[in-house]
Design an enzyme around this catalytic site. Sequence first.
Site, PDB file in Angstrom:
ATOM      1  N   GLU A 141      -1.714  -9.302   3.354  1.00 54.19           N
ATOM      2  CA  GLU A 141      -1.681  -9.905   4.694  1.00 54.19           C
ATOM      3  C   GLU A 141      -3.079 -10.245   5.204  1.00 54.19           C
ATOM      4  O   GLU A 141      -3.240 -11.128   6.053  1.00 54.19           O
ATOM      5  CB  GLU A 141      -0.968  -8.975   5.687  1.00 54.19           C
ATOM      6  CG  GLU A 141      -1.685  -7.674   6.019  1.00 54.19           C
ATOM      7  CD  GLU A 141      -1.321  -6.527   5.102  1.00 54.19           C
ATOM      8  OE1 GLU A 141      -1.411  -5.367   5.541  1.00 54.19           O
ATOM      9  OE2 GLU A 141      -0.968  -6.793   3.939  1.00 54.19           O
ATOM     10  N   CYS A 170       0.838  -1.201   0.000  1.00 54.50           N
ATOM     11  CA  CYS A 170       0.000   0.000   0.000  1.00 54.50           C
ATOM     12  C   CYS A 170       0.879   1.261   0.000  1.00 54.50           C
ATOM     13  O   CYS A 170       1.477   1.598  -1.014  1.00 54.50           O
ATOM     14  CB  CYS A 170      -0.959  -0.037   1.194  1.00 54.50           C
ATOM     15  SG  CYS A 170      -2.362   1.110   1.031  1.00 54.50           S
ATOM     16  N   HIS A 199      -3.643  -5.127   0.324  1.00 50.62           N
ATOM     17  CA  HIS A 199      -3.110  -5.687   1.565  1.00 50.62           C
ATOM     18  C   HIS A 199      -3.184  -7.209   1.545  1.00 50.62           C
ATOM     19  O   HIS A 199      -4.158  -7.800   2.026  1.00 50.62           O
ATOM     20  CB  HIS A 199      -3.890  -5.146   2.765  1.00 50.62           C
ATOM     21  CG  HIS A 199      -3.623  -3.706   3.065  1.00 50.62           C
ATOM     22  ND1 HIS A 199      -2.656  -3.304   3.960  1.00 50.62           N
ATOM     23  CD2 HIS A 199      -4.181  -2.578   2.567  1.00 50.62           C
ATOM     24  CE1 HIS A 199      -2.639  -1.985   4.013  1.00 50.62           C
ATOM     25  NE2 HIS A 199      -3.559  -1.519   3.180  1.00 50.62           N
TER      26      HIS A 199
END
Length: 269
Positions: free
Chosen positions: A243, A106, A241
């Site tokens: 994750e 990001c 993102h």
Amino acid sequence: RSIVRRRLQPEGEVNIAVVGKYTVLKDAYKSLIEALMHGGVANRVKVNIDWVEADTFEGDPQACADRLQNAHAILVPGGFGERGAEGKIQAARYARENKIPYFGICFGMQMAVIEAARNLAGYTKATSTEFGPADEPVVGLMTQWSQGNQRVLRQQGGDLGGTMRLGAYDSTLADDSLIARIYGTAHISERHRHRYEVNNNYREAIEEKGGLYFAGLSPDGVLPETVERRDHPWFIGVQYHPEYKSRPFKPHPLFASFVQAAIVQSRLV
């Protein structure tokens, strides 16, 4: 049992520097910590996270080099606001120049693009409009984008939460890119949480002069989603993102590949 064994009896370890701005509150990066651990499990190694406050070496390349010299890989995560931005840009430059695996997520992708624009593509005033008025807005506020078959519109002075591009969005990856090989497909869907975007008007110049390959784009070709360097062992930035989608039994492929690159780097040090 396999996961527990890999966590308790790793076959090696790597040092990954996370250059952030909320490092005094580790829970701010909880999803990131877990995803890195998943990447370690996938590679049977222990991941040692070195928390680096981004504003500690702003404007001081030597201090940056001294602080990051023991890192086998560098990760610059998401964030908001100007504080620490110059430190993150410096970290991206250090990783690029020293061929150290770099993962920009990001805001971390945006800082890598600004670094390339400033130091390689000739846009010495490149910055983000998130920090104020800009002569060379390489990163700017999104005002419209596609969501399925609908066009989403936002205004400069609108509600902050309402201006975010939130949730899952599709991206198309170039077949010849490293990131497509990592995913094993050219079509992905990942979760977004941001309101600023790399300005597509600078894309061609940054590719030609800055060496960054915009390998992933939104399906309409308007929004840059991923960047990578072909002159580097492992240098990837993503606007989304990853994750958020990593799981212990299914580590995200980007984190698994990133940790693997750190293992390779550890053998070179």
